[in-house]
Structure formats: structure tokens, C-alpha cells
Design a protein around this motif. Structure first.
Motif, mmCIF file in Angstrom:
data_model
loop_
_atom_site.group_PDB
_atom_site.id
_atom_site.type_symbol
_atom_site.label_atom_id
_atom_site.label_comp_id
_atom_site.label_asym_id
_atom_site.label_seq_id
_atom_site.Cartn_x
_atom_site.Cartn_y
_atom_site.Cartn_z
ATOM 1 N N VAL A 67 -5.909 6.438 -8.903
ATOM 2 C CA VAL A 67 -6.740 5.590 -8.054
ATOM 3 C C VAL A 67 -6.639 4.149 -8.541
ATOM 4 N N ILE A 68 -6.290 3.247 -7.644
ATOM 5 C CA ILE A 68 -6.246 1.822 -7.932
ATOM 6 C C ILE A 68 -7.122 1.129 -6.892
ATOM 7 N N SER A 69 -8.086 0.322 -7.346
ATOM 8 C CA SER A 69 -9.031 -0.275 -6.407
ATOM 9 C C SER A 69 -9.240 -1.755 -6.695
ATOM 10 N N TYR A 70 -9.742 -2.431 -5.691
ATOM 11 C CA TYR A 70 -10.089 -3.852 -5.807
ATOM 12 C C TYR A 70 -11.422 -4.045 -5.100
ATOM 13 N N GLY A 71 -12.411 -4.618 -5.805
ATOM 14 C CA GLY A 71 -13.747 -4.764 -5.239
ATOM 15 C C GLY A 71 -14.231 -6.200 -5.206
ATOM 16 N N TRP A 72 -15.156 -6.482 -4.303
ATOM 17 C CA TRP A 72 -15.749 -7.811 -4.233
ATOM 18 C C TRP A 72 -17.149 -7.710 -3.612
ATOM 19 N N LYS A 73 -17.966 -8.703 -3.964
ATOM 20 C CA LYS A 73 -19.335 -8.731 -3.476
ATOM 21 C C LYS A 73 -19.825 -10.163 -3.526
ATOM 22 N N HIS A 74 -20.485 -10.588 -2.475
ATOM 23 C CA HIS A 74 -21.009 -11.954 -2.436
ATOM 24 C C HIS A 74 -21.981 -12.184 -3.585
ATOM 25 N N SER A 75 -21.786 -13.248 -4.311
ATOM 26 C CA SER A 75 -22.567 -13.652 -5.488
ATOM 27 C C SER A 75 -22.246 -12.830 -6.731
ATOM 28 N N ALA A 76 -21.363 -11.822 -6.617
ATOM 29 C CA ALA A 76 -20.975 -11.034 -7.794
ATOM 30 C C ALA A 76 -19.490 -11.154 -8.095
ATOM 31 N N GLY A 77 -18.759 -11.937 -7.322
ATOM 32 C CA GLY A 77 -17.359 -12.182 -7.610
ATOM 33 C C GLY A 77 -16.422 -11.066 -7.161
ATOM 34 N N HIS A 78 -15.183 -11.164 -7.670
ATOM 35 C CA HIS A 78 -14.117 -10.228 -7.330
ATOM 36 C C HIS A 78 -13.634 -9.523 -8.596
ATOM 37 N N SER A 79 -12.923 -8.429 -8.378
ATOM 38 C CA SER A 79 -12.243 -7.786 -9.505
ATOM 39 C C SER A 79 -11.186 -8.732 -10.063
ATOM 40 N N HIS A 80 -10.929 -8.611 -11.385
ATOM 41 C CA HIS A 80 -9.840 -9.384 -11.986
ATOM 42 C C HIS A 80 -8.530 -8.623 -11.771
ATOM 43 N N GLY A 81 -8.096 -8.612 -10.522
ATOM 44 C CA GLY A 81 -6.877 -7.879 -10.171
ATOM 45 C C GLY A 81 -7.184 -6.422 -9.861
ATOM 46 N N PRO A 82 -6.196 -5.680 -9.368
ATOM 47 C CA PRO A 82 -6.377 -4.255 -9.089
ATOM 48 C C PRO A 82 -6.763 -3.502 -10.364
ATOM 49 N N GLN A 83 -7.707 -2.566 -10.239
ATOM 50 C CA GLN A 83 -8.228 -1.832 -11.386
ATOM 51 C C GLN A 83 -7.880 -0.351 -11.276
ATOM 52 N N PHE A 84 -7.343 0.215 -12.376
ATOM 53 C CA PHE A 84 -6.987 1.632 -12.429
ATOM 54 C C PHE A 84 -8.221 2.456 -12.756
ATOM 55 N N GLY A 85 -8.457 3.531 -12.025
ATOM 56 C CA GLY A 85 -9.639 4.359 -12.229
ATOM 57 C C GLY A 85 -9.414 5.499 -13.203
ATOM 58 N N ASP A 86 -10.413 6.354 -13.353
ATOM 59 C CA ASP A 86 -10.278 7.549 -14.181
ATOM 60 C C ASP A 86 -9.214 8.469 -13.596
ATOM 61 N N PHE A 87 -8.643 9.327 -14.452
ATOM 62 C CA PHE A 87 -7.429 10.071 -14.105
ATOM 63 C C PHE A 87 -7.658 11.576 -14.255
ATOM 64 N N PRO A 88 -7.877 12.302 -13.141
ATOM 65 C CA PRO A 88 -8.082 13.747 -13.239
ATOM 66 C C PRO A 88 -6.759 14.514 -13.266
ATOM 67 N N VAL A 89 -6.725 15.584 -14.049
ATOM 68 C CA VAL A 89 -5.591 16.509 -14.085
ATOM 69 C C VAL A 89 -6.148 17.915 -13.898
ATOM 70 N N ASP A 90 -5.669 18.621 -12.878
ATOM 71 C CA ASP A 90 -6.183 19.954 -12.555
ATOM 72 C C ASP A 90 -5.049 20.970 -12.472
ATOM 73 N N PHE A 91 -5.337 22.201 -12.868
ATOM 74 C CA PHE A 91 -4.473 23.335 -12.590
ATOM 75 C C PHE A 91 -5.102 24.132 -11.454
ATOM 76 N N ILE A 92 -4.264 24.617 -10.548
ATOM 77 C CA ILE A 92 -4.730 25.357 -9.381
ATOM 78 C C ILE A 92 -4.057 26.723 -9.370
ATOM 79 N N TRP A 93 -4.862 27.758 -9.241
ATOM 80 C CA TRP A 93 -4.350 29.136 -9.231
ATOM 81 C C TRP A 93 -4.759 29.814 -7.922
ATOM 82 N N ARG A 94 -3.772 30.232 -7.144
ATOM 83 C CA ARG A 94 -4.055 31.017 -5.946
ATOM 84 C C ARG A 94 -4.217 32.471 -6.365
ATOM 85 N N PHE A 95 -5.453 32.968 -6.354
ATOM 86 C CA PHE A 95 -5.690 34.326 -6.835
ATOM 87 C C PHE A 95 -5.851 35.350 -5.709
ATOM 88 N N LEU A 96 -5.810 34.903 -4.460
ATOM 89 C CA LEU A 96 -5.804 35.825 -3.327
ATOM 90 C C LEU A 96 -4.907 35.259 -2.241
#
Length: 325
Positions: free
Chosen positions: A105-134
Motif C-alpha cells: 500500500v502506497i498512499s498520499y494524504g492531505w488536509k486543510h490546515s494540516a498540510g500534505h504528506s512528505h511524498g508517497p508513504q509506504f504502509g504496513d505490509f501483510p503476508v498471508d498463507f491461504i489454504w483451500r481445505f474444501l
């Protein structure tokens, strides 16, 4: 003109042969496999074949239009926090029933009176295993069942932020698990209908060390720790095949989250030990899918957060491309 004539038995045979061919073609067309991209919110199960690689980039603009109070009443919001993000799902089939999935996930945020992100920001990184059991069997109404299990890595910025707009993570390792169901049905007119039902559950494994401005709402001079509360999501989706290529999709989901636990000291030396308020929301996400073939498709729609408490009222238009290699 040369006129050909057939005996009655030959004409009957021709009619039978032509009718059989048309019936065969009609049956083939009516029962052609439906193509899907998958809906906007629902998680998809394990890949069906070892070695398949799925890539699904989402592009989302999030526009809050108000807030829900603790009693569920809505209120206008000014100024409004806005963001644009690219969220890409990567899934690889290790075997015919086990896949590994990651999400960038890469995001860029802004809000009036709160400024902008300092460039695109990388988010937390999930890693999942998926098992089809049926394995599914539509003729016997047996669904496809999958188990997800993984960890969200704290790769997003969360502490010592130059601006609150730069905050994209929790700073904690979070375990998450889900069970998903998928089943398909044939409706009158030979239109396909796919149903998905899922339930996510998340729990923090560690606490985050916090300093100064953080995603937990602290300010300069703060020292302490923060731990996200348990959270989850339950929902279902429907995908209705208009034709083999065109599909109408709809998700309905409920998100819930317990408050995060914040401990530490402010710059003035005041001790902090508090748990923020729990929150819930309901979202609906209608969309339209178009598929060029079984491996390439695109979806466009919007997620609308229409009810809840201690959360925002948001409209999030988005589109995604689904590709399988």
C-alpha cells in the motif's frame, strides 16, 4: 438454377442434424464458464493451480464527508482528511491448494490546515498463507472454503513523524486470520451468480515504542508505547453475470475495532494510560466488472461507509485491474 431434392427421410435427417448442432452450440454458449475479476472488498481464496501469479492493483480516492458519533448520529466534517492510494495484491500458488499473498500500500494524504504528506508513504505490509481445505462442487452445493493466516509487518511510518499526514502504520506486528466461503449458482436465463462470505480477525502481537508525533494521536515530547486493539471485518459479496464478460458486483461489510491502548508521558510530565473508544462501520461497495478473458479484467466502483459509530462517513471511488500469469 439447379434444384436439389431429397427424399423425406433425408430431409428429416438434415433437420435433426442441424437442430442437434444448434442445440449443442446453444448449450455450449449458455454453459460457458463465467469470467470474474472479484468484487472490491471480498478476499479471494487460494489459486487453483500451482505456479499461478495474480496481481491486482487498486487505485482509491478517499473523501470523508462527515463523522458518526458514539451514538451513531452523523455530523458534518470540516476540514476533511483526503487521500489517494495504490493498494496492490500479489498472490502466488505454491500448490493447487496453498497460496501466499502479500499486499503493498502506497498512499498520499492531505488536509486543510494540516498540510500534505512528505511524498508517497509506504504502509504496513501483510503476508498471508491461504489454504483451500474444501473443494467446491456446485452440483452438490458444496462451497469453496479457505483459511487465511498471516502477520502484518510494521513497515509504515508511525512515530517521530514530521507531519500527521505521514503516518501510515501502527508500529506493531499484528496476527490476522480469516475464513472465507465461495459458492456459485446458475440463475434463470443461465446467468451465473457468485457468493462470497468472509470473516477477518486481527490481534496485535507486540506494542509500538512511541516518540513525539505518532499515529496514536500524540504530540511533540511524548514518550511511551501504543498497542492496537483487536479488530475485524465480516461481510458478503454477490457477483451477477450479465454476460460472460460483464458482471455486476456488490459488497456489504461491517468493520469493528477495539480502541488502541496508549501508555507514556507527555512533554509536561503528565502520565497517560488510556484506551481509545471502540468503533464500527458499515460499508456497501457496488461495482461493475469487465473481463477480456479468464485472466484479465477490470473493476470500477465505490465503497460508501453509511453507518457506524466513532468513525468517519466516507465515499471511496476506486478501480482495479486483475491479471493472472
Amino acid at each position: 438454377m439447379v434444384r436439389l431434392s431429397f427424399p423425406p427421410c433425408s430431409r428429416s435427417l438434415c433437420v435433426v442434424l442441424v437442430g442437434s448442432c444448434l442445440a449443442s452450440l446453444s448449450s455450449h454458449t449458455a454453459h460457458a464458464a463465467q469470467w470474474y475479476t472479484g468484487s472490491l472488498v471480498s478476499p479471494s481464496g487460494a489459486k487453483s493451480h500451482a505456479g499461478d501469479l495474480g496481481i491486482e492493483p487498486y487505485y482509491t480516492y478517499s473523501q470523508p464527508v462527515g463523522t458518526f458519533a458514539s451514538n451513531g448520529t452523523s455530523h458534518p466534517l470540516h476540514p476533511r482528511q483526503q487521500s489517494f492510494s495504490n493498494s496492490t495484491l500479489w498472490k502466488y500458488g505454491i500448490t493447487d491448494d496453498i497460496s501466499i499473498q502479500t499486499h503493498t500500500v502506497i498512499s498520499y494524504g492531505w488536509k486543510h490546515s494540516a498540510g500534505h504528506s512528505h511524498g508517497p508513504q509506504f504502509g504496513d505490509f501483510p503476508v498471508d498463507f491461504i489454504w483451500r481445505f474444501l473443494h467446491p462442487n456446485p452440483k452438490r452445493f458444496i462451497p469453496d472454503l479457505n483459511l487465511f493466516a498471516g502477520v502484518v509487518m510494521p513497515t509504515g511510518a508511525y512515530s517521530r513523524l514530521r507531519s500527521t499526514q505521514d503516518g501510515t502504520g501502527t508500529g506493531a506486528y499484528v496476527f490476522r486470520v480469516a475464513v472465507t466461503e465461495q459458492s456459485t449458482y446458475t440463475l434463470p436465463g443461465n446467468h451465473a451468480l457468485r457468493l462470497r462470505v468472509w470473516n477477518w480477525w486481527r490481534r496485535a502481537l507486540t506494542s509500538a515504542r512511541l516518540r513525539d508525533t505518532t499515529t496514536y494521536g500524540t504530540a511533540a515530547g511524548f514518550r511511551g508505547t501504543g498497542r492496537p486493539g483487536m479488530s475485524g471485518q465480516t461481510g458478503f459479496s454477490l457477483e451477477y453475470g450479465i454476460t460472460q464478460r460483464w458482471v455486476l458486483a456488490m459488497d456489504l461489510a461491517r468493520d469493528w475495532g477495539n480502541g488502541s491502548h496508549l501508555r507514556g508521558w507527555t512533554a509536561a510530565g503528565t502520565r497517560v494510560n488510556k484506551i481509545s473508544a471502540a468503533s464500527t462501520d458499515w460499508q456497501i461497495a457496488p461495482a461493475v466488472e469487465y473481463n477480456w478473458n479468464p485472466r484479465w479484467g477490470v473493476i470500477a466502483g465505490a465503497a460508501v461507509y453509511y453507518a457506524g459509530h466513532n468513525t468517519g462517513i466516507k465515499v471511496a471511488p476506486q478501480f482495479a485491474v486483475n491479471a493472472v500469469f
